[in-house]
Write a protein that holds these residues in place. Structure first.
Motif, mmCIF file in Angstrom:
data_model
loop_
_atom_site.group_PDB
_atom_site.id
_atom_site.type_symbol
_atom_site.label_atom_id
_atom_site.label_comp_id
_atom_site.label_asym_id
_atom_site.label_seq_id
_atom_site.Cartn_x
_atom_site.Cartn_y
_atom_site.Cartn_z
ATOM 1 N N ILE A 6 0.863 -1.175 0.000
ATOM 2 C CA ILE A 6 0.000 0.000 0.000
ATOM 3 C C ILE A 6 0.900 1.226 0.000
ATOM 4 O O ILE A 6 1.586 1.514 0.981
ATOM 5 N N GLY A 7 0.927 1.902 -1.143
ATOM 6 C CA GLY A 7 1.859 3.002 -1.338
ATOM 7 C C GLY A 7 1.230 4.362 -1.150
ATOM 8 O O GLY A 7 0.095 4.592 -1.553
ATOM 9 N N SER A 8 1.998 5.251 -0.540
ATOM 10 C CA SER A 8 1.578 6.640 -0.346
ATOM 11 C C SER A 8 2.689 7.567 -0.805
ATOM 12 O O SER A 8 3.862 7.319 -0.525
ATOM 13 N N ILE A 9 2.290 8.625 -1.489
ATOM 14 C CA ILE A 9 3.249 9.660 -1.866
ATOM 15 C C ILE A 9 3.622 10.413 -0.590
ATOM 16 O O ILE A 9 2.748 10.903 0.126
ATOM 17 N N ILE A 10 4.924 10.471 -0.304
ATOM 18 C CA ILE A 10 5.379 11.152 0.910
ATOM 19 C C ILE A 10 6.085 12.466 0.591
ATOM 20 O O ILE A 10 6.272 13.296 1.473
ATOM 21 N N LYS A 11 6.461 12.626 -0.665
ATOM 22 C CA LYS A 11 7.084 13.878 -1.119
ATOM 23 C C LYS A 11 6.609 14.096 -2.554
ATOM 24 O O LYS A 11 7.013 13.376 -3.460
ATOM 25 N N PRO A 12 5.715 15.074 -2.779
ATOM 26 C CA PRO A 12 5.201 15.299 -4.132
ATOM 27 C C PRO A 12 6.309 15.661 -5.117
ATOM 28 O O PRO A 12 7.283 16.330 -4.769
ATOM 29 N N LEU A 13 6.135 15.199 -6.332
ATOM 30 C CA LEU A 13 7.062 15.521 -7.417
ATOM 31 C C LEU A 13 6.760 16.913 -7.962
ATOM 32 O O LEU A 13 5.598 17.288 -8.098
ATOM 33 N N THR A 14 7.813 17.626 -8.311
ATOM 34 C CA THR A 14 7.612 18.864 -9.055
ATOM 35 C C THR A 14 7.398 18.478 -10.520
ATOM 36 O O THR A 14 7.703 17.354 -10.930
ATOM 37 N N LEU A 15 6.905 19.405 -11.319
ATOM 38 C CA LEU A 15 6.722 19.135 -12.743
ATOM 39 C C LEU A 15 8.054 18.799 -13.409
ATOM 40 O O LEU A 15 8.120 17.940 -14.288
ATOM 41 N N ASP A 46 -8.270 7.423 -1.925
ATOM 42 C CA ASP A 46 -8.307 8.180 -0.678
ATOM 43 C C ASP A 46 -7.160 9.171 -0.543
ATOM 44 O O ASP A 46 -7.229 10.109 0.240
ATOM 45 N N ARG A 47 -6.082 8.963 -1.305
ATOM 46 C CA ARG A 47 -4.910 9.845 -1.292
ATOM 47 C C ARG A 47 -4.047 9.494 -2.485
ATOM 48 O O ARG A 47 -4.297 8.504 -3.162
#
Length: 96
Positions: A6-15, A46-47
């Motif tokens: 179950i994976g969650s993004i912990i640091k959003p990617l920049t473009l 959910d995320r």
């Protein structure tokens, strides 16, 4: 054995980061699917993240398999690993 990853993004990617990383992430993920390591995969509602059903002997083996994905290596995505198996209590419903 099956493992839900179950994976969650912990640091959003920049473009700027997304294009080169995703250009490698997508084929690497599809190769794991074609190799039979990922059995099924879903996008989380959910995320931001994904859920993979992994064919592995242990959570450690599943973790080692996914550790090579660019989003994981880059610290953008982390996984929780849950071992799953047949619903054994259903055997009580079968009359001998």
């Amino acid at each position: 054995m099956k493992v839900f990853a179950i994976g969650s993004i912990i640091k959003p990617l920049t473009l700027e980061q997304a294009k080169p990383i995703m250009a490698k992430e997508v084929p690497d993920t599809l190769q794991l699917y074609l190799d039979g390591k990922i059995e099924q995969f879903w996008h989380r509602k959910d995320r931001e993240g994904v859920i993979f059903l992994i064919n592995a002997e242990s959570a450690d083996q599943a973790k080692a398999t996914l550790a090579k994905l660019p989003l994981v290596e880059g610290g953008f995505l982390s996984f929780e690993y849950v071992l799953v198996g047949p619903l054994a209590p259903l055997g009580r419903l079968i009359q001998s």
